[in-house]
Scaffold this motif. Structure first.
Motif, PDB file in Angstrom:
ATOM      1  N   LEU A   1      32.473  36.699  39.715  1.00 26.13           N
ATOM      2  CA  LEU A   1      33.839  37.357  38.720  1.00 26.13           C
ATOM      3  C   LEU A   1      35.045  36.004  39.117  1.00 26.13           C
ATOM      4  O   LEU A   1      36.084  36.184  38.827  1.00 26.13           O
TER       5      LEU A   1
ATOM      6  N   ARG B   1      36.150  34.483  31.430  1.00 25.88           N
ATOM      7  CA  ARG B   1      36.304  35.557  30.601  1.00 25.88           C
ATOM      8  C   ARG B   1      35.235  35.809  29.586  1.00 25.88           C
ATOM      9  O   ARG B   1      34.607  37.045  29.809  1.00 25.88           O
TER      10      ARG B   1
ATOM     11  N   ARG C   1      35.362  47.082  37.324  1.00 24.84           N
ATOM     12  CA  ARG C   1      35.517  45.855  38.557  1.00 24.84           C
ATOM     13  C   ARG C   1      35.620  44.767  36.818  1.00 24.84           C
ATOM     14  O   ARG C   1      36.726  43.763  37.355  1.00 24.84           O
TER      15      ARG C   1
ATOM     16  N   ARG D   1      38.686  42.299  35.801  1.00 25.63           N
ATOM     17  CA  ARG D   1      38.839  40.878  35.444  1.00 25.63           C
ATOM     18  C   ARG D   1      39.053  40.188  34.471  1.00 25.63           C
ATOM     19  O   ARG D   1      39.862  39.407  34.825  1.00 25.63           O
TER      20      ARG D   1
ATOM     21  N   GLU E   1      42.883  40.553  34.222  1.00 25.23           N
ATOM     22  CA  GLU E   1      43.644  39.392  34.773  1.00 25.23           C
ATOM     23  C   GLU E   1      43.158  37.853  34.030  1.00 25.23           C
ATOM     24  O   GLU E   1      43.857  37.910  34.274  1.00 25.23           O
TER      25      GLU E   1
END
Length: 301
Positions: free
Chosen positions: A193, A204, A291, A295, A298
């Motif tokens: 990640l 991403r 998860r 991420r 983010e």
């Protein structure tokens, strides 16, 4: 002990393994078999070297007459004979089949890593159990992510060589998708990640690709939390392959300079047990998707 050479055909390797087991059950040496009267009566000539190569799956052609004669020598019962002959008939790897043009053009890159054997076997596998440390599996990688990873891991390569290996990886994904695969289980450490190569956008988009792949019913993807700490898989990534035409699994691992192939029962069992243990300790598929989504958000900021 050096790792075994990748068999030309997994089905012929399986035939060889079955014949070896039958020979040992009868208490015969390879020399005993080469001199056996049944072979002589049938006009079949084979020496101990030929029998050894047959049992190790290193012959590109194995005739039905030879196998039938050996089954008689070994006094195989009807069920055992039928299973071996069925495997022989299922072989679909003819000698002389040309390599894909993409592989031929890049043989100088694939050869040192002994990677062609992996590519051949991967697309014939019905199930793949793939453990990776801090990178997403090659079967899930975007083109940009693959380029970044290969360039960082192989700094000695020129741009054109990195691009060539990326092309092979993208073609590999298509080959596996169109192959025998019915079940792909990817287990990846939480370190995957992290941003790779200081490029949040590439990371991403890669995670978006993994999220999309997780929706495919053939795929199950799980993240292994960092809180687990060191574990047997920390020694390196590996793939356990299961095939529709073979009674045993094989394992592939990869080092900095080569790829490794194992088919010994003890080795395979060790890797399979490691994968199963880690799989059960990982986040479940829904938690993994959550998860990933967190991420991705983010990295969008």
């Amino acid at each position: 002990m050096p790792e075994p050479k990748t068999p030309w055909s997994l089905t012929l390797s399986e035939v060889g393994l079955r014949l070896e087991q039958l020979r040992e059950r009868r208490g015969l040496t390879q020399g005993d078999v080469a001199r056996h009267e049944v072979l002589r009566q049938r006009g079949i000539k084979i020496d101990t070297s030929g029998i050894s190569r047959l049992e190790r799956g290193q012959r590109r052609r194995v005739t039905r007459d030879l196998v039938t004669a050996l089954l008689e020598v070994y006094r195989a019962n009807k069920s055992e004979s039928s299973e071996v002959l069925a495997l022989l008939g299922a072989d679909t790897t003819p000698a002389g089949r040309p390599r894909p043009a993409l592989w031929r053009r890049n043989a100088h890159l694939l050869g040192p890593m002994q990677f062609e054997g992996f590519l051949l076997m991967e697309r014939r596998a019905a199930r793949l159990d793939n453990y990776e440390g801090e990178l997403w599996p090659g079967l899930c990688q975007t083109e940009d992510y693959a380029y970044l990873v290969i360039a960082r891991m192989r700094p000695e390569l020129r741009h054109s060589e990195v691009k060539a290996l990326v092309d092979v990886r993208m073609d590999r994904q298509q080959q596996v998708q169109a192959g025998a695969l019915t079940d792909f289980r990817a287990l990846v450490d939480e370190r995957a990640l992290r941003v790779v190569g200081d490029d949040p956008a590439v990371s991403r988009l890669q995670m978006e690709r993994v999220l999309e792949d997780s929706e495919d019913p053939r795929n199950t993807i799980r993240i292994l939390p960092e809180t687990i700490g060191l574990h047997p898989g920390s020694a390196g990534s590996f793939v356990v392959m299961t095939f529709p035409e073979a009674a045993r699994q094989v394992v592939w691992g990869e080092t900095m300079v080569s790829s490794l192939y194992f088919d010994g029962a003890e080795d395979v069992q060790r890797y399979s047990a490691t994968f199963t243990d880690l799989w059960e300790r990982a986040l479940d598929p829904n938690e993994t998707r959550s998860r990933l989504k967190k991420r991705i958000k983010e990295l969008e900021q």
